[in-house]
Design an enzyme around this catalytic site. Structure first.
Site, PDB file in Angstrom:
ATOM      1  N   LEU A 188       0.839  -1.189   0.000  1.00  0.00           N
ATOM      2  CA  LEU A 188       0.000   0.000   0.000  1.00  0.00           C
ATOM      3  C   LEU A 188       0.879   1.247   0.000  1.00  0.00           C
ATOM      4  CD1 LEU A 188      -2.561  -1.117   2.704  1.00  0.00           C
ATOM      5  CD2 LEU A 188      -2.803  -1.259   0.246  1.00  0.00           C
ATOM      6  N   ASP A 189       0.293   2.402  -0.354  1.00  0.00           N
ATOM      7  CA  ASP A 189       1.074   3.635  -0.262  1.00  0.00           C
ATOM      8  C   ASP A 189       0.627   4.439   0.962  1.00  0.00           C
ATOM      9  OD1 ASP A 189      -1.264   4.808  -0.958  1.00  0.00           O
ATOM     10  OD2 ASP A 189      -0.671   5.342  -2.982  1.00  0.00           O
ATOM     11  N   SER A 190       1.244   5.632   1.130  1.00  0.00           N
ATOM     12  CA  SER A 190       0.995   6.385   2.366  1.00  0.00           C
ATOM     13  C   SER A 190      -0.455   6.852   2.466  1.00  0.00           C
ATOM     14  CB  SER A 190       1.945   7.576   2.422  1.00  0.00           C
ATOM     15  OG  SER A 190       1.953   8.254   1.190  1.00  0.00           O
ATOM     16  N   ASP A 201      -3.080   5.175   1.316  1.00  0.00           N
ATOM     17  CA  ASP A 201      -3.845   4.007   1.769  1.00  0.00           C
ATOM     18  C   ASP A 201      -3.689   3.814   3.269  1.00  0.00           C
ATOM     19  OD1 ASP A 201      -4.690   3.241  -0.799  1.00  0.00           O
ATOM     20  OD2 ASP A 201      -2.764   2.287  -1.182  1.00  0.00           O
ATOM     21  N   ASN A 202      -2.454   4.070   3.734  1.00  0.00           N
ATOM     22  CA  ASN A 202      -2.178   3.960   5.169  1.00  0.00           C
ATOM     23  C   ASN A 202      -3.117   4.870   5.960  1.00  0.00           C
ATOM     24  OD1 ASN A 202      -0.994   3.630   7.626  1.00  0.00           O
ATOM     25  ND2 ASN A 202       1.085   4.004   6.915  1.00  0.00           N
TER      26      ASN A 202
END
Lengths: 128, 131
Positions: free
Chosen positions: A83-85, A87-88
């Protein structure tokens, strides 16, 4: 007679009170109070650890980009799930919604894995 | 006029990192207003909060390639304007549904065989009003 008995008893029974300063005398009492169960407190319906784990794993698994079979309680959102930031942050917001919390930004930035999220929610007094 | 006076533009982001941080702040603010938006526009039967969250993230991700902090600031300003319009009920239900619920999939999906020969103009016409 009575005074002899009193002296005999006092000779054997010693009350080990050391008054170094006033606060030390109160300290054991106080810690005992705070650890005791506060039965009328509204914060007392605290979540079980495995309940927290289950609910957080459900949130992460239901995330559209995540492969549910990869999700474990120790999984790292960006390293393991790809995931990317953004999504985080989205997962953190989902957790906020699920547990009716508001996680401050500084702490939300630090939560980047399931383990940290579980720990944070479990230790949060208002989680429900 | 009253609207114009109330708008306060924050100073530009100095670095890309700051702009990035502001984007996340905006995303959080938008996510936290989802419950009230669902309430205002009565969206419970058409969408759930996590879908709206994904839509907001997708809108942000559309501009993920931009690296100029000034441009990011401008986009954030537009995003905040849109968010405040939505939370002030300056829109109607079908605006929200058309833009964020039905979104880019369009009302008509070309899955049937009869749609194959459709001109791209007509397909785009059916697809969406919102770009």
């Amino acid at each position: 007679m009575a005074s002899a008995l009193r002296a005999a008893i006092l000779g054997h029974v010693r009350v080990p009170v050391v008054v170094a300063n006033g606060s030390k005398l109160l300290a054991p009492l106080w810690t005992h109070r705070t650890t005791a169960v506060r039965s009328m407190s509204s914060h007392d319906d605290h979540l079980e650890k495995n309940q927290v784990i289950d609910r957080i794993l459900d949130i992460v698994k239901s995330f559209p980009k995540v492969d549910p079979s990869k999700v474990t309680p120790e999984v790292h959102f960006q390293k393991d799930l790809g995931l990317d930031s953004l999504d985080n942050v989205e997962i953190i917001m989902a957790i906020e919604e699920e547990f009716k919390l508001e996680i401050p930004d500084k702490e939300a930035d630090k939560i980047d894995s399931c383990a940290l999220a579980i720990e944070y929610v479990y230790n949060h007094p208002m989680a429900s | 006029m009253a609207f114009a006076l109330r708008v306060k533009v924050p100073p530009n982001s100095a670095t890309l990192e700051e702009a990035r941080h502001r984007t996340f702040d905006f995303f959080r603010a938008a996510c936290r207003s989802i419950p009230s938006i669902m309430d205002i526009y009565n969206l419970y039967d058409v969408v759930n909060p996590s879908q709206l969250r994904s839509t907001i993230a997708a809108e942000i991700r559309k501009n993920a390639h931009i690296t100029n902090p000034k441009v990011i600031d401008m986009l954030l300003f537009k995003g905040m304007e849109e968010l405040s319009n939505i939370t002030e009920h300056a829109k109607q239900r079908h605006h929200i549904i058309g833009q964020y619920v039905v979104g880019n999939q369009g009302l008509v999906q070309d899955v049937a065989t009869k749609d194959e020969n459709l001109s791209s103009f007509l397909k785009n016409f059916y697809k969406t009003n919102y770009f």
